[in-house]
Design an enzyme around this catalytic site. Structure first.
Site, PDB file in Angstrom:
ATOM      1  N   ASP A  11       0.882  -1.165   0.000  1.00  0.00           N
ATOM      2  CA  ASP A  11       0.000   0.000   0.000  1.00  0.00           C
ATOM      3  C   ASP A  11       0.925   1.221   0.000  1.00  0.00           C
ATOM      4  O   ASP A  11       2.094   1.108   0.373  1.00  0.00           O
ATOM      5  CB  ASP A  11      -0.852  -0.050   1.277  1.00  0.00           C
ATOM      6  CG  ASP A  11      -1.624   1.225   1.508  1.00  0.00           C
ATOM      7  OD1 ASP A  11      -2.219   1.730   0.534  1.00  0.00           O
ATOM      8  OD2 ASP A  11      -1.641   1.726   2.655  1.00  0.00           O
ATOM      9  N   ASP A  13      -0.025   4.942   0.993  1.00  0.00           N
ATOM     10  CA  ASP A  13      -0.185   5.936   2.046  1.00  0.00           C
ATOM     11  C   ASP A  13      -0.154   5.284   3.431  1.00  0.00           C
ATOM     12  O   ASP A  13      -0.974   4.425   3.726  1.00  0.00           O
ATOM     13  CB  ASP A  13      -1.514   6.682   1.839  1.00  0.00           C
ATOM     14  CG  ASP A  13      -1.385   8.126   2.250  1.00  0.00           C
ATOM     15  OD1 ASP A  13      -0.357   8.465   2.854  1.00  0.00           O
ATOM     16  OD2 ASP A  13      -2.292   8.900   1.957  1.00  0.00           O
TER      17      ASP A  13
END
Ligand code: MG
Length: 233
Positions: A11, A13
């Site tokens: 991922d 963020d």
């Protein structure tokens, strides 16, 4: 586990970099232009929400009404502020442990992918000079549905030509863990164990966390879960 995993999907963020502050400052500018203060506490519900949904939450909070056409313009303006803010990111903003882990994975021929629902994720990887460390990149422009829909991770695995059960997803959000589970992948959550209870393993940070240690911990968790199950039966 060490011998079965062939890919690691990151991922962006909260895992590779933290852009929460850039989002907050952008919405704060918008609110200020209407004559309102916008605190960090008030910003909490906007975290992880899409741009339009964030705007709707903000309007509701401030008691301001805008037409759909105006909302589109505001969202575009917010994105301009955000892009200006993230263009100032540097390698120093990469979160601890990520660079080491990426380099280690590549040296061991484990495939790496970006799996982010953010539309700016690929651009951010370029700004951080990390894009060459990823074998595949999937961001919000490539998918129809955000997390917890598994599409982001399914597409990343497809682009890597690796079966889902041989992929490990590293995520900081419960929605992302759910998405990875729905895709049939292994999961490591980074953050609060309470919020990330769905993950196979939860770490407080990726700092000082070599791939080998992650696999060993995953194996241990798996064995313990198996033992728990056997105890119950
Ligand atoms: Mg995240």
């Amino acid at each position: 586990m060490l011998h079965t995993l062939q890919a690691c999907i990151f991922d962006m963020d909260g895992i590779i970099v933290d852009t929460a502050e850039a989002h907050y400052q952008s919405w704060k500018k918008i609110a200020y232009s209407w004559g309102f203060e916008f605190s960090r506490a008030a910003n909490q519900p906007l975290k992880g929400a899409s741009r339009m949904h964030s705007l709707e939450l903000l309007l509701e909070m401030l008691g301001v009404e805008k037409t759909n056409a105006e909302k589109e313009v505001i969202c575009a303006l917010k994105n301009d502020y955000y892009l200006a803010s993230i263009s100032e990111l540097t390698k120093a903003d990469v979160l601890p442990g990520v660079l080491n882990l990426l380099q280690e994975l590549r040296s061991q021929s484990i495939k790496t992918a970006l799996g982010s629902a953010s539309r700016n994720a690929k651009r951010i990887l370029q700004i951080l000079e990390l894009d060459h460390l990823f074998d595949a990149q999937v961001d919000g422009n490539d998918v129809h549905e955000g997390k917890p829909n598994p599409e982001v991770f399914q597409l990343a695995a497809a682009r890597l030509h690796i079966a889902p059960e041989r992929c490990l997803v590293i995520e900081d959000a419960a929605k992302g863990i759910t998405a990875a589970k729905r895709a049939g992948m292994h999961t490591v959550g980074v953050g609060n164990p309470e919020e990330l209870k769905g993950a196979d393993l939860v770490l407080s940070t990726l700092e000082d966390m070599p791939w080998k240690s992650i696999c060993t911990l995953l194996d241990k968790e798996g064995t313990e879960t198996q033992a728990e199950r056997e105890k119950l039966h």
